[in-house]
Each structure stands twice: as C-alpha cells, then as structure tokens.
Design a protein around this motif. Structure first.
Motif, short mmCIF file in Angstrom:
data_model
loop_
_atom_site.label_atom_id
_atom_site.label_comp_id
_atom_site.label_asym_id
_atom_site.label_seq_id
_atom_site.Cartn_x
_atom_site.Cartn_y
_atom_site.Cartn_z
N LEU A 88 -0.21 4.03 1.26
CA LEU A 88 -0.60 4.77 2.46
C LEU A 88 -0.29 3.94 3.71
N CYS A 132 -5.40 0.97 10.15
CA CYS A 132 -5.47 -0.08 9.13
C CYS A 132 -5.78 -1.45 9.75
N CYS A 189 -2.46 3.95 7.03
CA CYS A 189 -3.49 4.46 7.93
C CYS A 189 -3.23 3.97 9.37
N CYS A 213 0.85 -1.19 0.00
CA CYS A 213 0.00 0.00 0.00
C CYS A 213 0.89 1.24 0.00
N GLY A 216 -4.47 -3.76 1.34
CA GLY A 216 -3.50 -3.00 0.55
C GLY A 216 -4.17 -2.07 -0.47
S1 SF4 Z 1 -6.57 1.09 5.46
FE1 SF4 Z 1 -4.62 -0.03 5.22
S2 SF4 Z 1 -4.73 -0.94 3.19
FE2 SF4 Z 1 -6.32 0.67 3.25
S3 SF4 Z 1 -5.32 2.50 2.44
FE3 SF4 Z 1 -5.04 2.55 4.64
S4 SF4 Z 1 -3.03 1.55 5.01
FE4 SF4 Z 1 -3.68 1.04 2.92
#
Ligand code: SF4
Length: 229
Positions: A31, A36, A33, A29, A72
């Motif tokens: 990002l 997550c 988060c 990924c 991801g």
């Molecule tokens: S929740 Fe997890 S998988 Fe989804 S965008 Fe955020 S970091 Fe990536």
C-alpha cells in the motif's frame, strides 16, 4: 528479508500500549498511505537483507519477551512465517502489525489489524500514481476475517482523521464477524502531540457511546515522530 530497522522501545498503540518491546520493521509495502509515518519502509523502502537467524539473534540481544513484527507490510515478506515461528520457539510474545490485506498461517499472539480507510488514499502524492492500486487493495474483508478466526487475540485498529471516518469503520465492521467492541481501537491520525490531542476529544466521545477503545500514539508523545521509537 529486507529490514529497515530493529529497535527496543515502548509499544505506543493498541491493547499492549506501554509494554517494552523489540520492533522488527520489514521494509516494503503493498500500500501507499498518504499519511504513512514510515516512508522509509513503504514509499522509499530502505534497509538491508537479513537472514531469519540474524534477526532472531538481534532480537535476543534485548531483554524483553515482546516482539512486534511491523513494517511496511510484514505479511508480504516471504520469510514472515519462519521468522515468527523461530521467535515463538524462543518464547517470545508476537504482535504482527498489518494492514490485513494478505493472510498466511503465521505464528502470532496478537494480530494488530489496521484496515486502511479512504482517508489513506494518496490521490495527490507523487502525482497520484499509486492511488488506484492502493484503493483497490486497501480493504480485504476475507483476509481480516481469516486473521480474526485464526489468531488467539486480535485488534482492529483504525487510523481516524475526522468524524466522517466512522461510517466507513461501521461498514467494515458489519462485514466481519467475531469481534467485540473492546477489540476495536480508534487511533488519531497525526505525528505531533498537538494534532493527536485535538482529535482525542471527539474520539473519546465515540468510544463512550460504542465501547470501542481510544488508542493513543504514546511513542509520539514520549519521543516525538522519530525513527527508532
Ligand atoms: S501506513 Fe505506510 S507502512 Fe502502513 S500500510 Fe500504509 S503505506 Fe504501508
């Protein structure tokens, strides 16, 4: 394509909630988060490289038309376009679950767009080393607009943890065109039934006022927060 898991379950979120589906979870990924719930596909990506044909064959071993390409972030995978096309050619209905920071002309029936709000930025996790990059990338209105313009159907699914998130959601919605209130899904952040329930009440009131939809996390209620569900 690196895949962390392929499994048969029930779609728990958004317009197709309750629909039996095969999930193909890409590992990796762009990002990070803070909340997550699939760290094995983002913070600590794991899994095996699989060829497109092997993924298609595996999906075909389950008796369902609906396929969800998730992660991801599936849109950063180099093989996402041939994979989606191969599944489409086999007659599958394709949902792509994406944070909508990367667009490609991919075969899709339902683009499930989940732009990440500031409640996602990991200021503390791992010493905050991913926070600046996450903050820079998490909202990309040009990409959101491309998905809206080029997808037969789409939803804008926002993970909300408090009523303060609404102003940010409205700010994003003001910057994109072509959506209807019923395309907007508000989903409580949480990985247990109690947290989800505690946030459903005020989310319901907001939806009654705006025409947005409440998205549950049905798979959490059915199975708990477990891999493979
Ligand atoms: S929740 Fe997890 S998988 Fe989804 S965008 Fe955020 S970091 Fe990536």
């Amino acid at each position: 394509m690196k895949v962390s898991e392929i499994f048969h379950s029930i779609q728990g979120e958004g317009k197709l909630v309750g629909v039996p589906s095969v999930f193909v979870r890409a590992s990796g990924c762009n990002l990070r988060c803070s909340f997550c719930d699939t760290p094995y596909a983002s913070w600590d990506p794991e899994g095996e490289d699989m060829a497109v044909e092997a993924i298609v064959d595996r999906v075909a071993s389950y008796a369902t038309r609906h396929v969800v390409l998730t992660g991801g972030e599936p849109m950063i995978m180099p093989e996402i376009e041939p994979l989606a096309q191969a599944l489409k050619d086999r007659g599958h209905h394709i949902t792509i679950e994406t944070a909508a920071t990367v667009w490609k002309p991919v075969a899709v029936d339902l683009a499930s767009l989940s732009p990440k709000l500031s409640n996602s930025t990991p200021w503390e996790r791992e010493g905050g080393r991913f926070a600046a990059a996450h903050e820079r990338q998490r909202i990309n209105v040009e990409v959101i607009q491309k998905f809206i313009d080029h997808s037969p159907d789409f939803q804008l699914k926002f993970v909300v943890s408090g009523e303060g998130d609404l102003a940010e959601i409205e700010a994003v919605l003001k910057r994109v065109r072509g959506w209807r209130p019923e395309d907007v899904q508000l989903m409580p952040e949480g990985i247990d039934a109690g947290t989800l329930a505690s946030r459903m009440g005020w989310i319901g009131e907001v939806c009654k006022r705006t025409g947005y939809r409440v998205s549950p996390r049905l798979h959490v209620l059915m199975y708990g927060n477990q891999r493979g569900t």
